[in-house]
Design a protein around this motif. Sequence first.
Motif, short mmCIF file in Angstrom:
data_model
loop_
_atom_site.label_atom_id
_atom_site.label_comp_id
_atom_site.label_asym_id
_atom_site.label_seq_id
_atom_site.Cartn_x
_atom_site.Cartn_y
_atom_site.Cartn_z
N ASN A 57 26.44 88.42 155.36
CA ASN A 57 27.16 88.24 156.50
C ASN A 57 28.61 87.60 156.05
O ASN A 57 28.66 86.87 156.04
CB ASN A 57 26.37 87.75 157.70
N THR A 113 36.69 94.54 151.80
CA THR A 113 37.24 94.04 153.11
C THR A 113 37.72 92.70 153.58
O THR A 113 36.04 92.37 152.98
CB THR A 113 37.11 94.95 154.60
N ARG A 191 33.22 92.25 167.69
CA ARG A 191 32.16 90.88 168.37
C ARG A 191 33.16 90.99 169.65
O ARG A 191 34.88 90.74 169.12
CB ARG A 191 32.56 89.74 166.72
P1 AMP Z 1 32.23 83.13 162.07
O1 AMP Z 1 32.41 82.91 161.31
O2 AMP Z 1 30.92 82.97 161.98
O3 AMP Z 1 32.15 83.10 163.67
O4 AMP Z 1 31.33 84.25 161.23
C1 AMP Z 1 31.87 85.21 161.43
C2 AMP Z 1 32.24 86.92 162.57
O5 AMP Z 1 33.19 87.99 161.19
C3 AMP Z 1 30.99 87.54 161.92
O6 AMP Z 1 30.07 88.38 162.72
C4 AMP Z 1 30.83 88.77 161.07
O7 AMP Z 1 29.91 89.51 160.69
C5 AMP Z 1 32.47 89.18 160.69
N1 AMP Z 1 32.75 89.86 159.34
C6 AMP Z 1 33.57 88.89 158.71
N2 AMP Z 1 33.97 89.22 157.73
C7 AMP Z 1 33.92 90.29 157.34
C8 AMP Z 1 34.32 92.59 157.25
N3 AMP Z 1 34.90 91.82 155.78
N4 AMP Z 1 33.87 92.98 157.76
C9 AMP Z 1 32.62 93.25 159.00
N5 AMP Z 1 32.69 91.67 159.92
C10 AMP Z 1 33.78 90.60 158.97
#
Ligand code: AMP
Length: 214
Positions: A57, A113, A191
């Motif tokens: 994640n 990414t 999200r």
């Molecule tokens: P948080 O910082 O805990 O609020 O979570 C970061 C959010 O951004 C999560 O839902 C991750 O899955 C999403 N996210 C961060 N980097 C990427 C990426 N390279 N590709 C897809 N989703 C991402």
Amino acid sequence: MPIVAATKESISRAAEALARGEIVAFPTETVYGLGANALDASAVAEVFAAKARPRFNPLIVPVLGLEEAESYAAVNETTRKLIRAFWPGPLSLVLPRKPGCMIADLVSAGLDTIALRAPNHPVARALLEAAKLPIAAPSANRSGRISPTTAAHVEAELGNLPAMILDGGPCALGLESTVLGIDGSDVTLLRLGTLPREDIEKVLGCKLTKPKAG
Ligand code: AMP
Ligand code: MG
């Protein structure tokens, strides 16, 4: 007690701690973040460990604005339009990593990414300016739990795992950023957070694509 009032002096100590590879919690306008030097894979690994976050994640990297974003990621016209409309603010953009980008692969969970956002909070911005480093900073809670909106809430979640918790008072918005994936001119809602979908669609002049199943 890792909680310290955010002042010019404590922010500068927090920047030094980040440069030493320590992890530091700080306020943004959405929720509190748990930051590490994004160039240092072992510091980033500490963030994953403190949160018990699965390594698949990826993390968001807070930046000061467009110029810094362009040093880590490919920024096209669609991205530029969204940045002009919503940064600094509660919008994270998942963009292609630039070739040669020095940010640790673990931040992106090995993907090609990277998620970037410019926070609109004086303490977060002062910390980014003082650190002079890219910082990887997910929300400062244990994985699967509610995101913290006060310094006390961070301490209740993480105890003294962060070297410091900069206290900048309660977060004004209190809800995570909206996350968009950008692939050429295709924009996907990954999200839904503080920034409403309709505001984004108004700027883009079209409906947002939903993520593909699987
Ligand atoms: P948080 O910082 O805990 O609020 O979570 C970061 C959010 O951004 C999560 O839902 C991750 O899955 C999403 N996210 C961060 N980097 C990427 C990426 N390279 N590709 C897809 N989703 C991402
Ligand atoms: Mg989170």
